[in-house]
Design an enzyme around this catalytic site. Sequence first.
Site, short mmCIF file in Angstrom:
data_model
loop_
_atom_site.label_atom_id
_atom_site.label_comp_id
_atom_site.label_asym_id
_atom_site.label_seq_id
_atom_site.Cartn_x
_atom_site.Cartn_y
_atom_site.Cartn_z
N HIS A 117 0.82 -1.22 0.00
CA HIS A 117 0.00 0.00 0.00
C HIS A 117 0.85 1.27 0.00
CE1 HIS A 117 -3.74 1.87 -0.11
NE2 HIS A 117 -4.18 1.71 1.11
N ASP A 131 -2.36 1.68 -4.56
CA ASP A 131 -3.61 2.02 -3.87
C ASP A 131 -4.66 0.94 -4.10
OD1 ASP A 131 -2.59 4.42 -2.88
OD2 ASP A 131 -3.13 5.52 -4.71
#
Length: 424
Positions: free
Chosen positions: A396, A400
Amino acid sequence: MGESVAEATITNWVKNVGDTVEQDETVVEVATDKVDSEVPTEVSGKIIEILFQKDDVVQVGQTIAIIETEGSDDVTETVTATTQEDAPVEKVENTVKQAQEAVSSADFGSSDKFFSPLVKNIAKEEGISIDELEKINGTGKDGRITKTDILDYVKNRGSQPAVTTPQSVATPVSSVVPATKAAPVSVNGQDEIIEMDRMRKMIAHHMVQSVQTSAHVQSFIEVDVTNIVNWRNKVKNTFEKREGEKLTFTPIFMEAVAKALKDFPMMNISVEGDHIIKRRNINLGMAAALPNGNLIVPVIKNADQLNLVGMAKAVNDLADRARKGKLKPDDTQGGTYTVTNVGTFGSVFGTPIINQPQVGILALGAIRKVPAVIETPEGDFIGIRQKMFLSHSYDHRVVDGSLGGQFVQRVAQYLESFDPNRDV
């Protein structure tokens, strides 16, 4: 040793000093952080010197042994008998001396710690004393200092704050006892204590390092693979007779992943510091369980350029050599994305740990017959379908949720749109 391999550990000398060897005969066995390998000699001759011992960590490019070959220079009749006897011996001794000088550096014999010749050379060039060298925290095997460790230290050397000891506090040398980790003991005398083997220690280190490095996030999607199951059942016998290879589900899934990576190139990246490296080639890692329970990840190079037959051959070849311990170092290097099949062991889905320095890994769940709603022009009805879950873990920091979700969705779309009338 393969791309990006900087060092290896000597695990066993197959030949000893004085042994005669033939060209391409195995002399030594070594291990990198991913695979064990046999190293053959490129010449025939006699081993006259071994410069590193078992368990020593050696940098790629270093001399580890000297083999005396039959020279082409004949001693002429004008040379005295004494010279004829001494010249070959003197030549060998000089060769040994030169090789030892090439792989040695400053004298660090007063230290109890092991330093590789490369680390010693760097320390000597940078003017690092033995006391200073001993204080560097090593990240290598058994805490040994690697090339990266000492270069990082040299880079940050000038910015390190000075460490001062209050003069009012004096600690007797005899009272300083190094902290040692006590070996585990069985309280009831019935528990079995098993020491991790070398590969398990490295796997443990990589797993912890990955979790500490990447911000792991998962996305899950259910896929209808009924067409794939029916198609494989129809063609697998013909395929095996024609190609001499078994057709498993793995190459079909790998093909879909490679296509999705072409559609989403920002999943085919790695992270180095504050920089993103966008990989040009799509090299798929294929997690494989070894007979001893350990795990290894051989790599299918340029997977997007393979048709299904080529993919099946690559998958079967790597899996077979992994089980037999015949993988080469380069077979496990250069992966840009990894796929692991947790469904082999009956798991419906999983949350795999990212294979650093990659940013994503896909887990394939078990294929199951389940009741499902089937939409038709005449209306919806309940039917039996073959379904599975895809579990996508991604980093992450750079991926995304939208990209991570779209990628695994695209893999699912390729699988569900599989042509049941496809030729192979």
